[in-house]
Design a protein around this motif. Structure first.
Motif, PDB file in Angstrom:
ATOM      1  N   ALA A   1       0.822  -1.213   0.000  1.00  0.00           N
ATOM      2  CA  ALA A   1       0.000   0.000   0.000  1.00  0.00           C
ATOM      3  C   ALA A   1       0.855   1.262   0.000  1.00  0.00           C
ATOM      4  N   SER A   2       2.113   1.145  -0.436  1.00  0.00           N
ATOM      5  CA  SER A   2       3.030   2.282  -0.358  1.00  0.00           C
ATOM      6  C   SER A   2       2.623   3.432  -1.269  1.00  0.00           C
ATOM      7  N   ASP A   3       1.792   3.156  -2.261  1.00  0.00           N
ATOM      8  CA  ASP A   3       1.290   4.214  -3.140  1.00  0.00           C
ATOM      9  C   ASP A   3      -0.222   4.324  -3.014  1.00  0.00           C
ATOM     10  N   ALA A   4      -0.709   4.151  -1.772  1.00  0.00           N
ATOM     11  CA  ALA A   4      -2.156   4.132  -1.554  1.00  0.00           C
ATOM     12  C   ALA A   4      -2.509   4.820  -0.241  1.00  0.00           C
ATOM     13  N   ILE A   5      -3.769   5.194  -0.142  1.00  0.00           N
ATOM     14  CA  ILE A   5      -4.354   5.701   1.099  1.00  0.00           C
ATOM     15  C   ILE A   5      -5.335   4.648   1.585  1.00  0.00           C
ATOM     16  N   VAL A   6      -5.182   4.225   2.826  1.00  0.00           N
ATOM     17  CA  VAL A   6      -6.056   3.213   3.414  1.00  0.00           C
ATOM     18  C   VAL A   6      -7.016   3.926   4.368  1.00  0.00           C
ATOM     19  N   LEU A   7      -8.295   3.693   4.192  1.00  0.00           N
ATOM     20  CA  LEU A   7      -9.288   4.312   5.067  1.00  0.00           C
ATOM     21  C   LEU A   7     -10.500   3.403   5.198  1.00  0.00           C
ATOM     22  N   PRO A   8     -11.380   3.691   6.152  1.00  0.00           N
ATOM     23  CA  PRO A   8     -12.565   2.837   6.307  1.00  0.00           C
ATOM     24  C   PRO A   8     -13.435   2.875   5.062  1.00  0.00           C
ATOM     25  N   GLY A   9     -14.154   1.784   4.827  1.00  0.00           N
ATOM     26  CA  GLY A   9     -15.144   1.798   3.762  1.00  0.00           C
ATOM     27  C   GLY A   9     -16.174   2.882   4.003  1.00  0.00           C
ATOM     28  N   LEU A  10     -16.641   3.492   2.928  1.00  0.00           N
ATOM     29  CA  LEU A  10     -17.630   4.558   3.046  1.00  0.00           C
ATOM     30  C   LEU A  10     -18.994   3.964   3.389  1.00  0.00           C
ATOM     31  N   ILE A  11     -19.790   4.735   4.118  1.00  0.00           N
ATOM     32  CA  ILE A  11     -21.094   4.262   4.598  1.00  0.00           C
ATOM     33  C   ILE A  11     -22.155   5.267   4.196  1.00  0.00           C
ATOM     34  N   ASP A  12     -23.134   4.805   3.442  1.00  0.00           N
ATOM     35  CA  ASP A  12     -24.247   5.662   3.028  1.00  0.00           C
ATOM     36  C   ASP A  12     -25.409   5.417   3.977  1.00  0.00           C
ATOM     37  N   ALA A  13     -25.694   6.398   4.819  1.00  0.00           N
ATOM     38  CA  ALA A  13     -26.711   6.235   5.856  1.00  0.00           C
ATOM     39  C   ALA A  13     -28.128   6.410   5.343  1.00  0.00           C
ATOM     40  N   HIS A  14     -28.276   6.759   4.055  1.00  0.00           N
ATOM     41  CA  HIS A  14     -29.630   6.862   3.489  1.00  0.00           C
ATOM     42  C   HIS A  14     -29.560   6.795   1.974  1.00  0.00           C
ATOM     43  N   ARG A  15     -29.989   5.653   1.423  1.00  0.00           N
ATOM     44  CA  ARG A  15     -30.042   5.508  -0.034  1.00  0.00           C
ATOM     45  C   ARG A  15     -31.222   4.620  -0.396  1.00  0.00           C
ATOM     46  N   HIS A  16     -31.919   5.012  -1.468  1.00  0.00           N
ATOM     47  CA  HIS A  16     -32.990   4.196  -2.026  1.00  0.00           C
ATOM     48  C   HIS A  16     -32.404   3.417  -3.204  1.00  0.00           C
TER      49      HIS A  16
ATOM     50  N   GLY B   1     -10.368  -4.808  16.309  1.00  0.00           N
ATOM     51  CA  GLY B   1     -11.563  -5.422  16.864  1.00  0.00           C
ATOM     52  C   GLY B   1     -12.796  -5.231  16.011  1.00  0.00           C
ATOM     53  N   LYS B   2     -12.782  -4.232  15.123  1.00  0.00           N
ATOM     54  CA  LYS B   2     -13.925  -4.033  14.229  1.00  0.00           C
ATOM     55  C   LYS B   2     -13.787  -4.915  12.992  1.00  0.00           C
ATOM     56  N   ARG B   3     -14.908  -5.109  12.300  1.00  0.00           N
ATOM     57  CA  ARG B   3     -14.900  -5.866  11.056  1.00  0.00           C
ATOM     58  C   ARG B   3     -14.087  -5.114  10.006  1.00  0.00           C
ATOM     59  N   ALA B   4     -13.477  -5.871   9.117  1.00  0.00           N
ATOM     60  CA  ALA B   4     -12.556  -5.295   8.135  1.00  0.00           C
ATOM     61  C   ALA B   4     -13.305  -4.846   6.886  1.00  0.00           C
ATOM     62  N   ASP B   5     -13.928  -3.682   6.981  1.00  0.00           N
ATOM     63  CA  ASP B   5     -14.502  -2.996   5.825  1.00  0.00           C
ATOM     64  C   ASP B   5     -13.596  -1.803   5.554  1.00  0.00           C
ATOM     65  N   LEU B   6     -12.848  -1.846   4.463  1.00  0.00           N
ATOM     66  CA  LEU B   6     -11.892  -0.776   4.191  1.00  0.00           C
ATOM     67  C   LEU B   6     -11.689  -0.617   2.693  1.00  0.00           C
ATOM     68  N   ILE B   7     -11.110   0.529   2.326  1.00  0.00           N
ATOM     69  CA  ILE B   7     -10.845   0.809   0.917  1.00  0.00           C
ATOM     70  C   ILE B   7      -9.436   1.361   0.766  1.00  0.00           C
ATOM     71  N   LEU B   8      -8.897   1.204  -0.449  1.00  0.00           N
ATOM     72  CA  LEU B   8      -7.616   1.784  -0.825  1.00  0.00           C
ATOM     73  C   LEU B   8      -7.839   2.753  -1.976  1.00  0.00           C
ATOM     74  N   LEU B   9      -7.294   3.957  -1.832  1.00  0.00           N
ATOM     75  CA  LEU B   9      -7.298   4.937  -2.913  1.00  0.00           C
ATOM     76  C   LEU B   9      -5.911   4.972  -3.547  1.00  0.00           C
ATOM     77  N   ARG B  10      -5.855   5.092  -4.873  1.00  0.00           N
ATOM     78  CA  ARG B  10      -4.575   5.177  -5.573  1.00  0.00           C
ATOM     79  C   ARG B  10      -3.979   6.570  -5.389  1.00  0.00           C
ATOM     80  N   ALA B  11      -2.930   6.669  -4.594  1.00  0.00           N
ATOM     81  CA  ALA B  11      -2.260   7.951  -4.394  1.00  0.00           C
ATOM     82  C   ALA B  11      -1.479   8.374  -5.629  1.00  0.00           C
ATOM     83  N   SER B  12      -1.286   7.457  -6.575  1.00  0.00           N
ATOM     84  CA  SER B  12      -0.575   7.786  -7.816  1.00  0.00           C
ATOM     85  C   SER B  12      -1.451   8.549  -8.798  1.00  0.00           C
ATOM     86  N   ASP B  13      -2.773   8.607  -8.569  1.00  0.00           N
ATOM     87  CA  ASP B  13      -3.654   9.360  -9.461  1.00  0.00           C
ATOM     88  C   ASP B  13      -3.372  10.854  -9.319  1.00  0.00           C
TER      89      ASP B  13
END
Length: 456
Positions: free
Chosen positions: A50-65, A372-384
Motif C-alpha cells: 500500500a506504499s502508493d495508496a491511502i487506506v481508510l474505512p469503507g464509506l457508509i451511506d446512511a440513506h439511499r434508495h 476489533g472491528k470488522r474489516a470494511d476498508l478501501i484503498l485509494l490510488r495515491a498515484s492518481d
C-alpha cells in the motif's frame, strides 16, 4: 486463519484513539482488523503493498434508495412535485424482477465507488414478493447493509393525497427472523416508516410499536419543504415515543428545538446535501445539527439526482454548511477570516464513515480502522494525479478524492474490488439485466424519460 496485511500505506483511521499515519500497516485476520499502526510481522498472509495508496474505512451511506438505481439522471431537472408525479407512475409498476435488478445494480455501483455499507430505505414494497426480491439481491451481493423495510409506494402516494391507511408488518417480521440473524451483522434490519410528516399519530404509534416489538431501529423522512414545518420530532417527544432507535432523514425545516430533543434522546439525523439542494427540499441542516448536539451525517438518497459518490456528497455537505455559516456572518456585518466554528474536513469525512456507522446502528462493527472491528476498508490510488502530491492527507481526500480513485474494496475481510476491478461480480450481466428491467418498468408504467430517442 485467513490474513491480509496492508503494508506501508498512508492511513486515515477515523478513530481518534488510533490516529492517522503517514506510513503504517493494517492487519486483517479472519475478517477482523487486528492491527493499525507501525510495521508488523504477520507470517504467512496475503501481503498488499500500500506504499502508493491511502487506506481508510469503507464509506457508509446512511440513506439511499437502491430501488432508484435504474432511473439514474431522471431527476436532474425535477423539483419535489415532479418527483412525486414520476413516483405515481413508476412506483406501482415495480415487479420482483425489476426490483431485484435495480437493487443488485445499485449495490454493484456502490461497491465499485468504495461504499461498503448502505442503509437501503426500500419503500416500494407493494407486495411480499417485492420485499423478498430486494432482500435476495442483498443476499446475492457482498455488501454490508441495513435493509429498511418500507410500506408500499401506493400507500405513500395515498398519504401525499391525504388518504391515510395503516400498514401490516407481519411479513417484515417474518423476513427479519428468516434472513437477519447473522453473527457477522453483514445484513441487519430496520423499518422505514412514513411518520408524522406524512400520516397520523395513531398510525405512527402503531408502526413504532411494530418496530419495537421486532427489536429493530426505524427511520423516517422528516422536515422537507413541502409545506409548513410539521414539528414531527417534537410531537413524537410530546407523545412519549421519541427514542434512540430512530433516525430522521433530510430535516431541512426541522427546528433547533427538535434537534436538541433528538440529541437528548440519543436519536440520529441525516441530511442528503446533493438531493436536498437539487430538488429544493430545503436548506442544509448540518450547521444547526452541530449547534444542537448532533454530528453531521450525509446520505446520497436517490440516484435519480445524486451521483452516489460519497466523496462528492461529503464535499457538497461541507460546502453548503460553510456557505450557510458565511451568510449568517455576513448578514450580521461580519467577515469570515478564520476557520472558527465551521464544519471541518474531518467532520465531513466522518459524516460518511464513523458517524454514518453510528447512524446505521453499526458503530461497534464498522466505520473506522479500529482493532476489533470488522474489516470494511478501501484503498485509494495515491498515484492518481488528482491526489498529488499527498501533502495534507485528510485535506487531499476530502477536497479531491472521487470514486475513480478507489483501487480496492474489502468487505468483512474479503476483497470485492482489487486492482481497480470488482471481484467475482458479473458486471456485464448486471448491466444487461438493469437495462432490461428499466425497459420493462417503463413499458408497464407509461413513463419514459430516455432522451434523445434512438432514430432509425
Amino acid at each position: 486463519m485467513t490474513k491480509t496485511l496492508f503494508t506501508n500505506g498512508a492511513i486515515l483511521s477515523m478513530d481518534p484513539t488510533v490516529g492517522d499515519f503517514r506510513r503504517g500497516d493494517v492487519l486483517v485476520e479472519d475478517g477482523v482488523i487486528t492491527h493499525v499502526g507501525g510495521s508488523v510481522s504477520a507470517g504467512d498472509c496475503d501481503v498488499v503493498d500500500a506504499s502508493d495508496a491511502i487506506v481508510l474505512p469503507g464509506l457508509i451511506d446512511a440513506h439511499r434508495h437502491l430501488w432508484y438505481s435504474g432511473v439514474r439522471g431522471t431527476g436532474m431537472d425535477e423539483a419535489a412535485g415532479d418527483a412525486i408525479a414520476a413516483w405515481s407512475k413508476l412506483g406501482p409498476a415495480f415487479t420482483p424482477d425489476v426490483l431485484y435488478a435495480f437493487t443488485r445494480a445499485g449495490i454493484a455501483n456502490a461497491l465499485e465507488s468504495g461504499v461498503t455499507t448502505v442503509f437501503d430505505w426500500c419503500h416500494v414494497i407493494n407486495s411480499p414478493e417485492l420485499a423478498e426480491a430486494a432482500i435476495q439481491a442483498h443476499l446475492d451481493m457482498p455488501m454490508r447493509a441495513v435493509f429498511a423495510y418500507g410500506a408500499s409506494m401506493r400507500q405513500k402516494l395515498d398519504e401525499f393525497a391525504g388518504e391515510f391507511g395503516s400498514a401490516s408488518w407481519d411479513h417484515a417480521a417474518q423476513v427479519q427472523r428468516r434472513h437477519f440473524s447473522s453473527a457477522d451483522r453483514r445484513l441487519t434490519f430496520a423499518l422505514a416508516l412514513q411518520g408524522l410528516d406524512f400520516t397520523t399519530l395513531e398510525i405512527t404509534r402503531a408502526d413504532i410499536a411494530a418496530a419495537r416489538a421486532m427489536g429493530v431501529p426505524m427511520s423516517f423522512h422528516n422536515g422537507v419543504e413541502l409545506g409548513p414545518p410539521k414539528e414531527s420530532i417534537k410531537r413524537l417527544a410530546d407523545a412519549g415515543l421519541l427514542g434512540s432507535d430512530m433516525s430522521f432523514v433530510h430535516c431541512c425545516n426541522t427546528t433547533d428545538e427538535e434537534f436538541r430533543l433528538l440529541a437528548d434522546h440519543g436519536g440520529r439525523a441525516i441530511s442528503c446535501p446533493a438531493v436536498d439542494a437539487a430538488v429544493n427540499l430545503g436548506a442544509s441542516p448540518s450547521g444547526r445539527m452541530r449547534k444542537n448536539g448532533l454530528s453531521p451525517c450525509f446520505g446520497a438518497d436517490a440516484l435519480a439526482t445524486a451521483s452516489g459518490d460519497l466523496f462528492e456528497e461529503a464535499r457538497v455537505g461541507l460546502f453548503l454548511e460553510r456557505n450557510d455559516y458565511g451568510h449568517v456572518q455576513h448578514a450580521g456585518g461580519g467577515v469570515v477570516m478564520t476557520h472558527g466554528d465551521r464544519i471541518s474536513a474531518r467532520e465531513a469525512l466522518a459524516a460518511v464513515t464513523s458517524v454514518a456507522a453510528k447512524n446505521c446502528w453499526l458503530e461497534g462493527d464498522v466505520g473506522s480502522l479500529t482493532p476489533g472491528k470488522r474489516a470494511d476498508l478501501i484503498l485509494l490510488r495515491a498515484s492518481d494525479s488528482n491526489l498529488w502530491p499527498l501533502g495534507n492527507l485528510l485535506g487531499t481526500v476530502v477536497s479531491a478524492a472521487n470514486r475513480g480513485n478507489v483501487d480496492a474494496v474489502m468487505v468483512d475481510g474479503k476483497f470485492v474490488k482489487r486492482d481497480g476491478r470488482l471481484v467475482q461480480i458479473d458486471t456485464d450481466g448486471i448491466r444487461a439485466d438493469l437495462i432490461s428491467a428499466r425497459d420493462s418498468l417503463y413499458a408497464a408504467s407509461g413513463y419514459d424519460d430516455i432522451e434523445p430517442k434512438l432514430i432509425g
